[in-house]
Design a protein around this motif. Structure first.
Motif, PDB file in Angstrom:
ATOM      1  N   UNK A  47       6.130  23.187  14.851  1.00 58.98           N
ATOM      2  CA  UNK A  47       6.307  23.804  16.176  1.00 58.98           C
ATOM      3  C   UNK A  47       5.145  24.725  16.536  1.00 58.98           C
ATOM      4  N   UNK A  48       4.536  25.328  15.512  1.00 56.67           N
ATOM      5  CA  UNK A  48       3.501  26.333  15.764  1.00 56.67           C
ATOM      6  C   UNK A  48       2.235  25.755  16.398  1.00 56.67           C
ATOM      7  N   UNK A  49       1.959  24.458  16.168  1.00 56.67           N
ATOM      8  CA  UNK A  49       0.698  23.892  16.665  1.00 56.67           C
ATOM      9  C   UNK A  49       0.872  23.225  18.026  1.00 56.67           C
ATOM     10  N   UNK A  96      -3.699  24.126  15.847  1.00 55.40           N
ATOM     11  CA  UNK A  96      -3.725  24.030  17.308  1.00 55.40           C
ATOM     12  C   UNK A  96      -4.996  23.324  17.757  1.00 55.40           C
ATOM     13  N   UNK A  97      -6.113  23.648  17.111  1.00 60.51           N
ATOM     14  CA  UNK A  97      -7.393  23.054  17.484  1.00 60.51           C
ATOM     15  C   UNK A  97      -7.382  21.542  17.256  1.00 60.51           C
ATOM     16  N   UNK A  98      -6.814  21.109  16.121  1.00 57.80           N
ATOM     17  CA  UNK A  98      -6.752  19.679  15.830  1.00 57.80           C
ATOM     18  C   UNK A  98      -5.847  18.961  16.826  1.00 57.80           C
ATOM     19  N   UNK A  99      -4.742  19.603  17.194  1.00 59.86           N
ATOM     20  CA  UNK A  99      -3.829  19.021  18.178  1.00 59.86           C
ATOM     21  C   UNK A  99      -4.564  18.846  19.518  1.00 59.86           C
ATOM     22  N   UNK A 100      -5.290  19.842  19.950  1.00 61.48           N
ATOM     23  CA  UNK A 100      -6.022  19.769  21.212  1.00 61.48           C
ATOM     24  C   UNK A 100      -7.123  18.710  21.152  1.00 61.48           C
ATOM     25  N   UNK A 106       1.955  25.627  24.286  1.00 59.37           N
ATOM     26  CA  UNK A 106       2.998  26.575  24.671  1.00 59.37           C
ATOM     27  C   UNK A 106       3.932  26.014  25.739  1.00 59.37           C
ATOM     28  N   UNK A 107       3.441  25.037  26.501  1.00 62.72           N
ATOM     29  CA  UNK A 107       4.268  24.460  27.566  1.00 62.72           C
ATOM     30  C   UNK A 107       5.387  23.583  27.017  1.00 62.72           C
ATOM     31  N   UNK A 108       5.311  23.199  25.742  1.00 62.75           N
ATOM     32  CA  UNK A 108       6.325  22.319  25.152  1.00 62.75           C
ATOM     33  C   UNK A 108       7.540  23.144  24.754  1.00 62.75           C
ATOM     34  N   UNK A 113       6.065  13.572  15.701  1.00 62.52           N
ATOM     35  CA  UNK A 113       7.321  14.016  15.075  1.00 62.52           C
ATOM     36  C   UNK A 113       7.176  15.493  14.756  1.00 62.52           C
ATOM     37  N   UNK A 114       8.142  16.298  15.165  1.00 62.16           N
ATOM     38  CA  UNK A 114       8.109  17.751  14.930  1.00 62.16           C
ATOM     39  C   UNK A 114       9.278  18.130  14.022  1.00 62.16           C
ATOM     40  N   UNK A 115       8.980  18.757  12.893  1.00 61.74           N
ATOM     41  CA  UNK A 115      10.049  19.195  12.003  1.00 61.74           C
ATOM     42  C   UNK A 115       9.796  18.817  10.565  1.00 61.74           C
TER      43      UNK A 115
END
Length: 437
Positions: A180-182, A135-139, A185-187, A151-153
């Motif tokens: 999906x976990x990273x 999550x931190x890297x995504x942010x 939450x709005x997605x 791409x998710x999956x």
């Protein structure tokens, strides 16, 4: 004072020597290096004014990449010396900048600035698709980039298509994979695997049924819905099947009208995105110099214009744009063909555009390198003038020959006296004949 000036000059020369050492002058054998090394290469010509302007920027790029520990080497090659290179690498204009990565080459088409080129180099030289593992890297990534594709999956046919499209469009934007976990939450995902583009403070999901080909969708979505457009991004939009709706303003001296035009355009890009997403790209441009050159005319700022970059056409509103309804009517009139289309790429327009571009190039050459430009243009002109002068002042060969039956000077005998007049048949005149004469 003179000593201080000499010290400063020496220091500057030292910096130039050090910085220029990070850019290698290449020959046509540099292709041998491409097998095992990464190279950022400028293709240039000595007569190109833009190449002279870009040269110090290239040195700065080379120095900074070296200080960052980048594996990318920086070089330049003169295509007038190595003439086969231009055709082999399909060089159409100067300077052309390419990054070579294994068997692939990537063209740089962005602004000629150090920061933009370094960002391009770092993006393209690394993995085409990067994983976002937390999550931190995504942010962190979201905070540093205005637009990314994700791409998710797990493994799928869609993922293979995604990697193929990423290889094509990595020159323009960033591509990632994530679970999906990273995701924020709005997605909300209706199905997995999925592809999302994060931009404009929100996200949009790819729908194969509605959006069609994945590469086409990525190409359409790789720009923000509304942003400041420069000449480089405008040129890229010629590849899209979209019209470009622009508010052309003076950012240094913003007027009430300029602010209104920008606000209306931005509001339209968000409130009517779904309606116009296939037809229009929205934005604003600071200054009218580029647009004036494009339309080969002059429009007083601020103004609103719709550009068709595919055919070099444009439309201007016939009445003042005051409200969003006025802007909607204008955009719809362009789509239904009732607005007057100006410009275009017909023969006369094309000829005029070529002439203007040539004139602009010549002016730029003389501004950047006056002495070299005088030599380039003066030498052939001098040769032509010399040939014409020699042709006009030359004596025809026939004028140098004596007339038939005449001598150039009186003939002399062996004693240096004039020879006796001879009859046409060569018989000496008699005394009686002389008397008759």
């Amino acid at each position: 004072m003179a000593r201080m000036r000499n010290l400063i000059l020496t220091a500057l020369l030292s910096v130039i020597v050090v910085v220029s050492g990070y850019v290698e002058e290449l020959d046509d054998k540099f292709k041998e290096y491409l097998k095992n090394e990464l190279w950022l290469v400028e293709f240039y010509t000595p007569w190109c004014a833009y190449c002279h302007t870009f040269e110090p920027i290239l040195y700065e790029v080379g120095a900074e990449l070296k200080s960052m520990g980048s594996p990318v080497n920086v070089g330049k090659i003169d295509t007038t010396v190595h003439t086969s290179i231009a055709s082999e690498f399909n060089i159409r204009g100067y300077p052309t900048i390419k990054l070579f990565k294994g068997d692939l080459s990537f063209d740089y088409k962005g602004p000629r600035t150090k920061d933009a080129i370094i960002e391009f180099t770092n993006r393209v030289s690394g993995p085409v698709v990067k994983p976002l593992s937390s999550v931190q890297l995504f942010q962190h990534v979201m905070s540093h980039h205005d637009l990314i594709f994700v791409y998710i999956g797990q493994e799928s046919l869609l993922k293979k298509k995604y990697y193929k499209a990423a290889t094509e469009y990595i020159v323009h934007t960033y591509f990632f994979t994530a679970s999906e976990e990273v995701l924020p939450k709005a997605v909300t995902l209706q199905d997995v695997p999925a592809i999302a583009v994060f931009k404009d403070g929100t996200y949009y999901l790819y729908n194969e049924i509605v959006d069609g080909d994945l590469s086409f969708w990525i190409n359409r979505e790789r720009f923000p819905s509304y942003f400041q457009i420069d000449s480089f991004s405008l040129y890229q939009m010629g590849e899209l099947s979209k019209l470009v709706a622009l508010a052309v303003v003076d950012e240094k001296n913003p007027s009430e009208k300029s602010i209104r035009y920008k606000t209306l355009m931005e509001r339209l890009s968000t409130e009517y995105r779904d309606h116009y997403k296939s037809d229009y790209q929205f934005g604003y441009m600071d200054g009218n110099e580029y647009i004036n050159g494009l339309i080969m005319g002059e429009v007083e700022m601020p103004f609103i214009i719709v550009l068709n970059m595919t055919i070099d056409g444009y439309c201007l509103p016939e009445s003042t744009i005051e409200t969003i309804e006025d802007l909607l009517r204008f955009l719809n009139s362009v789509l239904d063909g009732s607005a007057k289309l100006l410009g275009g790429n017909g023969f006369l327009q094309h000829t005029k555009r070529v002439f203007n571009k040539a004139r602009s190039t010549v002016v730029s050459m003389f501004q950047a390198a006056p002495f070299f430009s005088c030599f380039v243009f003066g030498l052939p002109v001098g040769i032509v003038v010399l040939v014409i002068w020699r042709t006009c002042t030359a004596v025809p060969a026939d004028d140098e020959k004596p007339m038939e039956g005449a001598t150039a000077s009186p003939a002399l005998d062996a004693h240096g006296r004039k020879a006796k007049e001879m009859q046409p048949d060569g018989i000496e005149k008699t005394s009686e004949a002389k008397k008759e004469d």
